[in-house]
Design a protein around this motif. Structure first.
Motif, PDB file in Angstrom:
ATOM      1  N   UNK A 259       0.836  -1.206   0.000  1.00  0.00           N
ATOM      2  CA  UNK A 259       0.000   0.000   0.000  1.00  0.00           C
ATOM      3  C   UNK A 259       0.870   1.254   0.000  1.00  0.00           C
ATOM      4  N   UNK A 260       1.940   1.244   0.795  1.00  0.00           N
ATOM      5  CA  UNK A 260       2.842   2.397   0.833  1.00  0.00           C
ATOM      6  C   UNK A 260       3.490   2.636  -0.530  1.00  0.00           C
ATOM      7  N   UNK A 261       3.926   1.557  -1.183  1.00  0.00           N
ATOM      8  CA  UNK A 261       4.533   1.701  -2.510  1.00  0.00           C
ATOM      9  C   UNK A 261       3.510   2.218  -3.529  1.00  0.00           C
TER      10      UNK A 261
ATOM     11  N   UNK B  55       2.867   5.870  -2.958  1.00  0.00           N
ATOM     12  CA  UNK B  55       4.004   6.665  -3.424  1.00  0.00           C
ATOM     13  C   UNK B  55       3.938   6.880  -4.938  1.00  0.00           C
ATOM     14  N   UNK B  56       3.572   5.831  -5.671  1.00  0.00           N
ATOM     15  CA  UNK B  56       3.441   5.958  -7.130  1.00  0.00           C
ATOM     16  C   UNK B  56       2.352   6.967  -7.484  1.00  0.00           C
ATOM     17  N   UNK B  57       1.228   6.893  -6.773  1.00  0.00           N
ATOM     18  CA  UNK B  57       0.128   7.825  -7.047  1.00  0.00           C
ATOM     19  C   UNK B  57       0.565   9.267  -6.767  1.00  0.00           C
ATOM     20  N   UNK B  58       1.265   9.489  -5.669  1.00  0.00           N
ATOM     21  CA  UNK B  58       1.725  10.838  -5.333  1.00  0.00           C
ATOM     22  C   UNK B  58       2.668  11.386  -6.398  1.00  0.00           C
ATOM     23  N   UNK B  59       3.549  10.533  -6.896  1.00  0.00           N
ATOM     24  CA  UNK B  59       4.469  10.988  -7.944  1.00  0.00           C
ATOM     25  C   UNK B  59       3.707  11.350  -9.208  1.00  0.00           C
ATOM     26  N   UNK B  60       2.776  10.500  -9.612  1.00  0.00           N
ATOM     27  CA  UNK B  60       2.038  10.745 -10.847  1.00  0.00           C
ATOM     28  C   UNK B  60       1.181  12.002 -10.763  1.00  0.00           C
TER      29      UNK B  60
ATOM     30  N   UNK C 279       6.563  11.864  -2.473  1.00  0.00           N
ATOM     31  CA  UNK C 279       6.228  10.440  -2.405  1.00  0.00           C
ATOM     32  C   UNK C 279       6.755   9.789  -1.130  1.00  0.00           C
ATOM     33  N   UNK C 280       7.803  10.362  -0.544  1.00  0.00           N
ATOM     34  CA  UNK C 280       8.339   9.799   0.699  1.00  0.00           C
ATOM     35  C   UNK C 280       7.346   9.908   1.853  1.00  0.00           C
TER      36      UNK C 280
END
Length: 272
Positions: free
Chosen positions: A196-198, A201-206, A221-222
């Protein structure tokens, strides 16, 4: 009568990894990612940096994502100071890797400053995948040495042959580093919280990539890891304090068997 329970058996030791396996994996990562230096050399020369400046970045900075962020910001017409600041903050993530690797590798204080120069995504992934300190040191050294030497050689070759190579995106070299890192990271996501954390993080970057300066989306993303841990902690407290726990608290202490005095000194038979 007193009885002594047998001691619990020690936890099984992690399976040993042969030196050949560690070296093979480390060389694979170092070679695959080291070829991306071509893309950096070509890109850096394309934005107007000299051969000396391009090679100095790879020799002294040696954080591929930060280097690409710097030349990418310059290519977009950004201010050199702003570009350098973005690259610096993007490279700051390596400090967090260093905190973890310091405990895993256990190097002496005199060695740590030199090892710190090789603390990057790929060396961290290979090192943390090892089951013991000896394998971790071997993986870190082979990955760091291979990647450092090959990255700098291909940077030089890319800067010299920028015109011959042409568009680096057509070669796909700019995606080699991230692809290898994701391939190493995926098997380490073993439970739901990590996945879920990974994913977050992908969603935040996108979401933030089109809105924020280069390098900042990675820092945003961190925040995924602490956010997931906070939610998990609240859910855990809510489960522990649910209706069943309240009823157990209301029942009070267990009833005393009939005929048992309220209080009396403990005898040897009672203690036995």
């Amino acid at each position: 009568m007193r009885t002594t329970e047998p001691a619990a058996p020690p936890p099984p030791a992690p399976p040993a990894t042969s030196d050949a396996t560690v070296i093979r994996d480390a060389l694979g990562v170092g070679i695959a990612v080291g070829l991306s230096g071509f893309a950096f050399g070509v890109t850096s020369a394309g934005v107007g940096l000299s051969l000396l400046q391009t090679c100095a970045l790879s020799l002294l900075v040696f954080t591929g994502a930060s280097q690409f962020a710097l030349v990418g910001a310059l290519a977009a017409g950004g201010n050199p100071l702003t570009a350098a600041a973005g690259a610096f903050f993007l490279g700051a993530r390596n400090a967090f890797y260093g905190l973890r690797l310091s405990a895993v590798l256990g190097y002496r204080a005199t060695v740590k400053p030199f090892a710190a120069h090789w603390v990057i995504d790929e060396t961290s992934a290979v090192t943390l995948a090892q089951p013991d300190r000896r394998s971790a040191r071997l993986g870190f050294t082979v990955t760091g040495l291979t990647l450092y030497v090959l990255w700098n050689l291909t940077t030089l070759a890319g800067a010299l042959g920028a015109e011959a190579l042409g568009d680096t995106e057509a070669w796909g070299l700019d995606a080699a580093g991230p692809a290898v890192f994701l391939a190493l990271l995926a098997p380490m996501l073993k439970d739901t919280v990590e996945r879920v954390a990974a994913g977050l993080a992908v969603v935040l970057v996108m979401v933030t990539l089109p809105l924020l300066p280069t390098g900042v989306p990675v820092l945003v993303a961190a925040l995924a890891a602490p956010a997931v841990l906070v939610v998990q902690g609240r859910r855990g407290r809510g489960t522990a304090q649910g209706p069943g726990a309240d009823r157990a608290d209301d029942q009070g202490p267990p009833a005393r068997p009939e005929g048992t005095p309220a209080s009396r000194p403990a005898t040897e038979e009672d203690r036995a």
